[in-house]
Design an enzyme around this catalytic site. Sequence first.
Site, PDB file in Angstrom:
ATOM      1  N   SER A   1       4.112   8.142  39.380  1.00 61.14           N
ATOM      2  CA  SER A   1       5.165   9.390  39.865  1.00 61.14           C
ATOM      3  C   SER A   1       5.951   9.495  41.260  1.00 61.14           C
ATOM      4  CB  SER A   1       2.784   9.553  40.528  1.00 61.14           C
ATOM      5  OG  SER A   1       2.851   9.469  41.469  1.00 61.14           O
TER       6      SER A   1
ATOM      7  N   ASP B   1       6.655   9.193  35.901  1.00 63.81           N
ATOM      8  CA  ASP B   1       5.104   9.835  35.998  1.00 63.81           C
ATOM      9  C   ASP B   1       5.794  11.104  36.060  1.00 63.81           C
ATOM     10  OD1 ASP B   1       3.099  10.104  35.049  1.00 63.81           O
ATOM     11  OD2 ASP B   1       2.015   9.313  36.069  1.00 63.81           O
ATOM     12  N   HIS B   2       5.069  11.742  35.402  1.00 71.39           N
ATOM     13  CA  HIS B   2       5.069  13.966  35.729  1.00 71.39           C
ATOM     14  C   HIS B   2       6.582  14.116  36.933  1.00 71.39           C
ATOM     15  CE1 HIS B   2       1.260  14.629  33.685  1.00 71.39           C
ATOM     16  NE2 HIS B   2       1.241  13.561  34.999  1.00 71.39           N
TER      17      HIS B   2
ATOM     18  N   HIS C   1      -6.641  14.812  34.399  1.00 72.05           N
ATOM     19  CA  HIS C   1      -6.483  14.368  35.392  1.00 72.05           C
ATOM     20  C   HIS C   1      -7.704  13.953  36.259  1.00 72.05           C
ATOM     21  CE1 HIS C   1      -2.084  14.573  34.656  1.00 72.05           C
ATOM     22  NE2 HIS C   1      -1.921  13.821  33.932  1.00 72.05           N
TER      23      HIS C   1
ATOM     24  N   SER D   1      -7.816   8.428  30.885  1.00 71.21           N
ATOM     25  CA  SER D   1      -8.924   7.364  31.955  1.00 71.21           C
ATOM     26  C   SER D   1     -10.382   7.557  30.839  1.00 71.21           C
ATOM     27  CB  SER D   1      -9.511   7.391  33.071  1.00 71.21           C
ATOM     28  OG  SER D   1      -7.713   6.642  34.181  1.00 71.21           O
TER      29      SER D   1
ATOM     30  N   ASN E   1      -2.390   7.125  28.395  1.00 65.49           N
ATOM     31  CA  ASN E   1      -2.202   6.672  30.564  1.00 65.49           C
ATOM     32  C   ASN E   1      -3.460   6.662  31.343  1.00 65.49           C
ATOM     33  OD1 ASN E   1       0.703   7.905  30.523  1.00 65.49           O
ATOM     34  ND2 ASN E   1       0.471   9.593  31.395  1.00 65.49           N
TER      35      ASN E   1
ATOM     36  N   ASP F   1      -4.668   5.794  34.774  1.00 62.64           N
ATOM     37  CA  ASP F   1      -4.537   5.973  36.829  1.00 62.64           C
ATOM     38  C   ASP F   1      -5.914   6.119  36.957  1.00 62.64           C
ATOM     39  OD1 ASP F   1      -3.859   5.936  39.358  1.00 62.64           O
ATOM     40  OD2 ASP F   1      -2.986   7.402  39.307  1.00 62.64           O
TER      41      ASP F   1
ATOM     42  N   ARG G   1      -7.835   3.345  39.580  1.00 61.85           N
ATOM     43  CA  ARG G   1      -8.323   3.094  41.640  1.00 61.85           C
ATOM     44  C   ARG G   1      -9.394   2.904  41.386  1.00 61.85           C
ATOM     45  NH1 ARG G   1      -5.557   9.139  42.034  1.00 61.85           N
ATOM     46  NH2 ARG G   1      -3.398   9.134  41.779  1.00 61.85           N
TER      47      ARG G   1
ATOM     48  N   ARG H   1      -6.178 -10.759  51.924  1.00 62.41           N
ATOM     49  CA  ARG H   1      -5.984 -11.446  50.669  1.00 62.41           C
ATOM     50  C   ARG H   1      -7.039 -11.471  49.929  1.00 62.41           C
ATOM     51  NH1 ARG H   1      -2.459 -16.219  53.661  1.00 62.41           N
ATOM     52  NH2 ARG H   1      -3.880 -15.251  55.127  1.00 62.41           N
TER      53      ARG H   1
HETATM   54  P1  13P Z   1      -6.603   9.508  34.532  1.00 61.32           P
HETATM   55  O1  13P Z   1      -6.035  10.564  35.215  1.00 61.32           O
HETATM   56  O2  13P Z   1      -7.182   9.638  33.240  1.00 61.32           O
HETATM   57  O3  13P Z   1      -5.733   7.701  34.686  1.00 61.32           O
HETATM   58  O4  13P Z   1      -4.741  10.160  33.882  1.00 61.32           O
HETATM   59  C1  13P Z   1      -3.775   9.769  34.621  1.00 61.32           C
HETATM   60  C2  13P Z   1      -1.940  10.282  33.580  1.00 61.32           C
HETATM   61  O5  13P Z   1      -1.971  11.041  33.001  1.00 61.32           O
HETATM   62  C3  13P Z   1      -1.048   9.808  34.810  1.00 61.32           C
HETATM   63  O6  13P Z   1      -0.057  10.394  34.299  1.00 61.32           O
HETATM   64  O1  G3H Z   2      -0.829  12.029  36.783  1.00 59.46           O
HETATM   65  C1  G3H Z   2      -1.250  11.633  37.975  1.00 59.46           C
HETATM   66  C2  G3H Z   2      -1.699  10.720  37.985  1.00 59.46           C
HETATM   67  O2  G3H Z   2      -2.841  10.302  38.230  1.00 59.46           O
HETATM   68  C3  G3H Z   2      -0.477   9.748  39.685  1.00 59.46           C
HETATM   69  O3  G3H Z   2      -0.935  10.940  40.768  1.00 59.46           O
HETATM   70  O4  G3H Z   2       0.421  12.032  41.974  1.00 59.46           O
HETATM   71  O5  G3H Z   2      -1.532  11.216  43.128  1.00 59.46           O
HETATM   72  O6  G3H Z   2      -0.032   9.045  41.962  1.00 59.46           O
HETATM   73  P1  G3H Z   2      -0.649  10.780  42.126  1.00 59.46           P
HETATM   74 ZN    ZN Z   3      -0.627  12.596  33.950  1.00 62.73          ZN
END
Ligand code: 13P
Ligand code: G3H
Ligand code: ZN
Length: 309
Positions: A49, A82-83, A180, A214, A254, A256, A260, A281
């Site tokens: 992102s 992304d986005h 998200h 997710s 997608n 993320d 995490r 490590r």
């Molecule tokens: P999640 O928050 O469900 O992992 O979605 C991630 C996402 O769409 C990143 O663009």
């Molecule tokens: O869709 C969003 C992703 O989870 C990225 O999130 O902008 O906090 O990196 P972020």
């Molecule tokens: Zn997204």
Amino acid sequence: MLVTTKEMFEKSMKEGFAIGAFNINNLEIMQGIVDAAAECKSPVILQASSSAIKYARVNYLMKMIEAATEQYPEIPIVMHLDHGPDFETAKMCIDNGFTSVMIDGSKYDFEENVRLTKQVVDYAHSKGVVVEAELGKLAGIEDDVNVEASDAMYTDPAQAEEFVKRTGCDSLAIAIGTSHGAYKFKGEAKLRFDILKQIKERIPNTPIVLHGASTVIPELVQMCNKYGGDIPGAKGVPDEILHEASVSGVSKINVDTDLRLAMTAAIRKTFVEEPNAFDPRKYLGNARELIKETVKHKMTDVFNSCNKA
Ligand code: 13P
Ligand code: G3H
Ligand code: ZN
């Protein structure tokens, strides 16, 4: 091998599987993902992102990708924005070697979304880069919208057809009930597969992307909470539903939040079980391992992308 999504999406649509797109923002996350892809012989999309790019710095990200493609020349790897919030960010990524960019104009009205997406498509295509666009709005449960309003947020199939025709985008992110983060549903998890079907009927050759996908893996949430975390009531899209999406025309999924959670769970567990450990490590290595196992599970049991490299 660093590639665009073109061939992997063609294969995914022909053979009915999905490709995981995983968010990266540091070395251990990226290595966990590509190690999993190599073991599964799966194509993979790495995505950052604009805030991840700000955090990790674009030149560091690109050097890490270069190292990954050197280590695994047999695995098709995509580097994707992304986005993307605006034309300038998309251009910066294209100029730095990303092979795919998303321009997210979903916050604008239809005409402005078309204009912005077309502007990015024109530049990207002139450089051999592919473009993902978004139509419809991903709601969060916190948005508290009424039924009529939530209907309006889903992607309209007729608009999707017009949008793809007018913009020439290479893939389309749609809204069919995901959101998200770690809190996707209050009650039962449910996606609008009827809308997906209508969209596929109108644009059968356009790869479809699912954001906010997710699982919010319960074991990982429990592990976070067991070792001192406080993440109550988190809920995502169950594996069975994602598997159904993978075989029903969704080409890119997608993820993320699950990464995490895996990273946080592994680090928390290490700190609690080994209070004497202070070598990064140790806990970052455990985090990388759990990310790898999480990604392997998705590629193997949910997306069907193993042995498709
Ligand atoms: P999640 O928050 O469900 O992992 O979605 C991630 C996402 O769409 C990143 O663009
Ligand atoms: O869709 C969003 C992703 O989870 C990225 O999130 O902008 O906090 O990196 P972020
Ligand atoms: Zn997204």
